[in-house]
Design an enzyme around this catalytic site. Structure first.
Site: not given
Ligand code: NAP
Length: 493
Positions: A15, A173-174, A236
């Site tokens: 995000a 799929d980015h 990808h």
């Molecule tokens: P992350 O940094 O671990 O963020 C996870 C989010 O989920 C946090 O906002 C966390 O906030 C929230 N969360 C966790 N448990 C929760 C619950 N029980 N209820 C409500 N909120 C909850 O993960 P991310 O890297 O952003 O990745 C998110 C998704 O995108 C994943 O599927 C990942 O595979 C995919 N993705 C990420 C990237 C990247 O660049 N990061 C790239 C491609 C795909 P709180 O801890 O405040 O609850």
């Protein structure tokens, strides 16, 4: 565009790094008409604190920008545990209020930027607690990974489909947001000089490389259950294969393009049992040096098993058994801690039937079309031409187009394009369930074999292009990998 965007996982990395800056870019280009965003995550935050975090992420991604306060005033936060059924009731009430206040016409996008185990339960709750009962459109945007194998992907799809129809599901799929991946179709279908040659009579092989210099970093826990096969190849790399191999669609509509891609997946030659290790190579990085820095081996990374059997590298030969591609290998390789960060596609054309210039110096190089996906964006065509001054000596010349300067500055970021597509209801650059299912069926055969046998890892040094078997994969067929570092030279000028 008019929409209420609900981001689940609004305090997470995706995000902050991608979604907020992309929404800002759309806002600054006046592409968001009436909109509001509700961020959802567990940690308690006030709206002000959330708006500040959105502001910070835009500032850190894009630098100082105009109208930031106005932009962030559209953002709201709801602390909510997605596992807790009760909190969806208050979320619905809140969403309905925002919808009315902003006159959002009941249009809703649910963006799941969270760990994949939550995808199914969230979709079920959105339906059972009435968040999907809207008068406008409802769309679900879902991040990778979509399942862990075919069985889990089917289960997830079943849960999602109770609340959303296939047309309402936008599986991200980015890579499909990348400028040059989207350009593959244009290069192929808008140029009279390529399409007639785009088949097994004129192309000898296609090589797709997606290499990273980074290691697994903080993502050890996720990566241990994923590996390069599931993290990169299933989605990808397979998407790039499909775009390169598909037949021209009869129209540029979502359904026509997707159905041509699905036909490629249907024609993939299944690699099974003992064949797996003839067609695919797996690797795991050992220690080594990257950009003059000593880096640890995968097994020493945080949250990684000391005896881990997870692959951080995969290379393979993919065959497509249809009229156009019979006999043409698509070689793919992808991995972490490799020599350079680069995604490139090399289309190698067959040698000319008779080489008149053979005796002058050496065998001529084949014609190559190189599509540079990242970090540079562009195309290079390798031709042979007469050396100035020489008698009949030929040399390779390169015609390059680099998407730099003003073009690149105006190039929307991948997530920006994908978010905008979703708001417009254009699902062309998202993966259809059929593509996901065929792709898992192909990959599952490989992982079944690899999970049963332990490989002697680590088997490649950090800072190299993978295990030596990767070269042998091509040598057996009389080819070699075109070195990605050599191919970069011209495009960077
Ligand atoms: P992350 O940094 O671990 O963020 C996870 C989010 O989920 C946090 O906002 C966390 O906030 C929230 N969360 C966790 N448990 C929760 C619950 N029980 N209820 C409500 N909120 C909850 O993960 P991310 O890297 O952003 O990745 C998110 C998704 O995108 C994943 O599927 C990942 O595979 C995919 N993705 C990420 C990237 C990247 O660049 N990061 C790239 C491609 C795909 P709180 O801890 O405040 O609850």
């Amino acid at each position: 565009m008019t929409s209420l965007i609900m981001i689940f996982g609004a305090t997470g990395d995706l995000a902050k790094r991608k979604l907020f800056p992309s929404l800002y870019r759309l806002f600054s280009k006046n592409k968001l008409d009436k909109f509001a965003v509700i961020g959802v995550a567990r940690r308690p935050l006030s709206n002000d604190e959330f708006q500040q975090s959105v502001k910070d992420s835009v500032l850190s991604a894009l630098g100082n920008k105009d109208n930031l306060d106005e932009f962030v005033s559209h953002f709201y936060y709801q602390s909510h545990d997605v596992a807790d059924s009760n909190s969806y009731v208050s979320l619905k009430k809140f969403a309905d209020e925002i919808d009315t206040n902003y006159k959002l016409e009941g249009n809703r996008i649910f963006y799941l930027a969270m760990a994949p185990e939550f995808f199914g339960p969230i979709a079920l709750h959105l339906k059972s607690d009435g968040l999907t009962d809207v008068t406008g459109y409802k769309r679900l945007v879902i991040e990778k990974p979509f399942g862990h194998d075919l069985a889990s992907a089917k289960e997830l799809n079943k849960q999602i489909r109770t609340a959303f129809s296939e047309e309402e599901v936008y599986r991200i799929d980015h890579y499909l947001g990348k400028e040059m991946v989207r350009n593959i179709e244009v290069i192929r279908f808008a140029n009279a000089i390529f399409e007639p040659l785009w088949n097994n009579r004129y192309i000898s092989n296609i090589q797709i490389t997606s290499s990273e210099t980074l290691g697994v970093e903080e993502r050890g826990r996720y990566y241990e259950s994923s590996g390069a096969l599931r993290d990169m190849l299933q989605n990808h790399m397979m998407q790039m294969v499909a775009l390169l191999a598909m037949e021209p669609p009869i129209k540029l509509t979502t359904d026509e393009i997707r159905s041509e891609k699905v036909r490629v997946f249907r024609a993939l030659r299944t690699v099974d049992g003992e064949e797996v290790n003839q067609f695919f190579v797996r690797g795991q990085y050992g220690e080594g040096t990257i950009e003059d820095e000593q880096v640890p081996k995968y097994r020493d990374e945080p949250m990684v098993d000391k005896e881990s059997n997870t692959e951080t590298f995969v290379a393979g030969k993919i065959m497509i058994d249809n009229f156009r591609w019979a006999g043409v290998p698509f070689y793919i390789r992808t991995g972490k801690r490799m020599t350079t960060k680069s995604t490139k596609i090399v289309i190698q054309f067959k040698d000319i039937p008779m080489n008149l210039y053979y005796q002058t110096e050496k065998m001529l190089n084949p014609n190559l079309l190189v599509i540079h996906i990242q970090p540079e964006e562009g195309i290079t065509l390798h031709l042979n031409a007469k050396k100035a001054g020489g008698h009949l000596d030929a040399q390779t010349v390169k015609l390059s187009f680099a998407n730099t300067g003003i073009h690149a500055m105006n190039t929307p970021e991948g997530y920006e394009k994908l978010l905008f597509d979703c708001m417009r209801g254009d699902a062309t650059n998202f993966t259809h369930w059929d593509e996901v299912a065929y792709s898992w069926a192909f990959v599952d055969k490989i992982s079944e074999v690899w999970e049963k046998t332990k490989e002697s890892f680590p088997n490649y040094q950090s800072g190299t292009m993978g295990p030596k078997e990767t070269d042998e994969l091509l040598e057996k067929d009389g080819y070699f990998w075109w070195p990605v570092t050599d191919l970069e030279v011209d495009i960077c000028k």
